[in-house]
Write an enzyme that holds these catalytic residues in place. Structure first.
Site, PDB file in Angstrom:
ATOM      1  N   ALA A  92       0.804  -1.209   0.000  1.00  0.00           N
ATOM      2  CA  ALA A  92       0.000   0.000   0.000  1.00  0.00           C
ATOM      3  C   ALA A  92       0.842   1.266   0.000  1.00  0.00           C
ATOM      4  CB  ALA A  92      -0.905  -0.004   1.232  1.00  0.00           C
ATOM      5  N   CYS A  93       0.319   2.317  -0.610  1.00  0.00           N
ATOM      6  CA  CYS A  93       0.905   3.654  -0.570  1.00  0.00           C
ATOM      7  C   CYS A  93      -0.228   4.651  -0.786  1.00  0.00           C
ATOM      8  CB  CYS A  93       1.955   3.858  -1.667  1.00  0.00           C
ATOM      9  SG  CYS A  93       3.318   2.674  -1.666  1.00  0.00           S
TER      10      CYS A  93
END
Length: 352
Positions: free
Chosen positions: A26-27
């Site tokens: 995730a980002c």
């Protein structure tokens, strides 16, 4: 909408998105459009282990290869840039001297065109760097990349048995923004100032649809609080437009830092059964107007920056420079870190 149905519907939608979201690391990326034409882009890097990031300075005039075999796309960099690497084999983030910012984030749904090795090919590891080297604005990049001058060629994540699947975001000093994805082998570009936020799965069209629902509720009523990509998108989208448009650029930066921290995942949280939830390793914030590139590691006590106005990007005297951040980005720097970079041989982009 009847308030009696707000909470049940919100929980139902959030549950649905969590059950249908594919696994990914995730980002989050956000763009702040402030007073006095201030534009600030922030991103978090969430990964389940050390992504071996270092910072690099690249001058103009560097001869590049797409590292995709004998027919790789070739170019010479028009712009100098300051970038953050992944494993020192790829550009994951960075800003060039014209104020163009590029960020790559994970998108498990990505599917790139088949590459037959004949036409121009570009390693996905160099995708962001290609944009930073060649374009000074989002519009210029979109006009050129929309013609698909190369085929993006992917490879496995270092040390893992899965292909690298990314989408690319671009933002510039005018506040323009673009999201570039490959879905079903076809390039999809979302271009406009309104595309301020990007996270991971689902594909961007679906992220926009989910966010439209939360806009109806309003952030002062309730916002989704989990670490899932769709929930981080809703929170970041609300807060980046809710924070004051401060006249003071220092206050504007503080507000943007608070938004990207709000969308970060606490360090130490890595859920084996939900690999799309990973700890935030580091954050960057780029002040496009003042040409400042900030870096914040989860494992150091302070934030430092690179003032691009003090960097020699010239072809004649500029040098490739590296700032060694150490394992888990534990090395500590303070203030303007331009003086702490050291000459180095450029890394080679991962290729085939």
């Amino acid at each position: 909408m009847d308030r009696r149905f707000v909470v049940p519907l919100a929980f139902a939608l959030t549950l649905f998105s969590s059950l249908t979201a594919p696994s990914a690391d995730a980002c989050t990326r956000v763009v702040y459009l402030g007073a006095n034409d201030d534009v600030i882009t922030a991103r978090s890097m969430d990964w389940k282990n050390d992504v071996a990031t270092n910072l690099w300075i690249f001058p103009r005039g560097m001869a590049r290869s797409g590292e995709a075999g004998p027919h790789s796309v070739k170019w010479t960099s028009r712009y100098g840039s300051v970038i953050a690497t992944g494993y020192d084999i790829s550009t994951t983030d960075g800003m060039n001297e014209a104020g163009l910012m590029a960020n790559v984030l994970w998108l498990v749904e990505s599917e790139y065109p088949a590459y037959d090795g004949r036409g121009p090919g570009l390693s996905i590891a160099a995708w962001a760097q290609y944009a930073l080297d060649n374009y000074g604005s989002v519009k210029e990049a979109v006009d050129a990349l929309g013609k698909q001058p190369f085929t993006v060629v992917t490879d496995k994540v270092p040390g893992e048995d899965r292909l690298t699947t990314l989408h690319l975001s671009l933002s510039d000093a005018s506040g323009d923004s673009a999201i570039i994805e490959y879905i079903g082998g076809k390039q999809v570009i979302h271009h406009g100032r309104e595309f301020q936020v990007m996270t991971n799965s689902p594909v961007f069209d679906q992220q926009l649809a989910l966010n439209a629902y939360w806009k109806q509720i309003g952030g002062t009523v309730m916002l989704p609080g989990t670490n899932r990509a769709s929930d981080r998108f809703a929170r970041a989208s609300f807060y980046i437009n809710a924070i004051p448009k401060a006249e003071d650029p220092v206050k504007a930066l503080a507000s943007v830092f608070s938004v990207i921290r709000n969308a970060s995942v606490p360090f130490g949280i890595n859920t084996p059964e939900e690999p799309n939830i990973s700890s935030t390793r580091w954050r960057t914030v780029a002040d496009h107007k003042r040409k400042l590139y900030f870096f914040e590691s989860a494992l150091t006590p302070n934030t430092f920056w690179v003032d691009l106005k003090e960097v020699d990007f010239s072809k004649e005297t500029g040098k490739v420079m590296k700032l060694d951040l150490g394992a888990d980005q534990r090395n500590v720097f303070a203030g303007n870190a331009v003086k702490d970079f050291r000459p180095a041989q450029p890394f080679v982009f991962q290729g085939i």
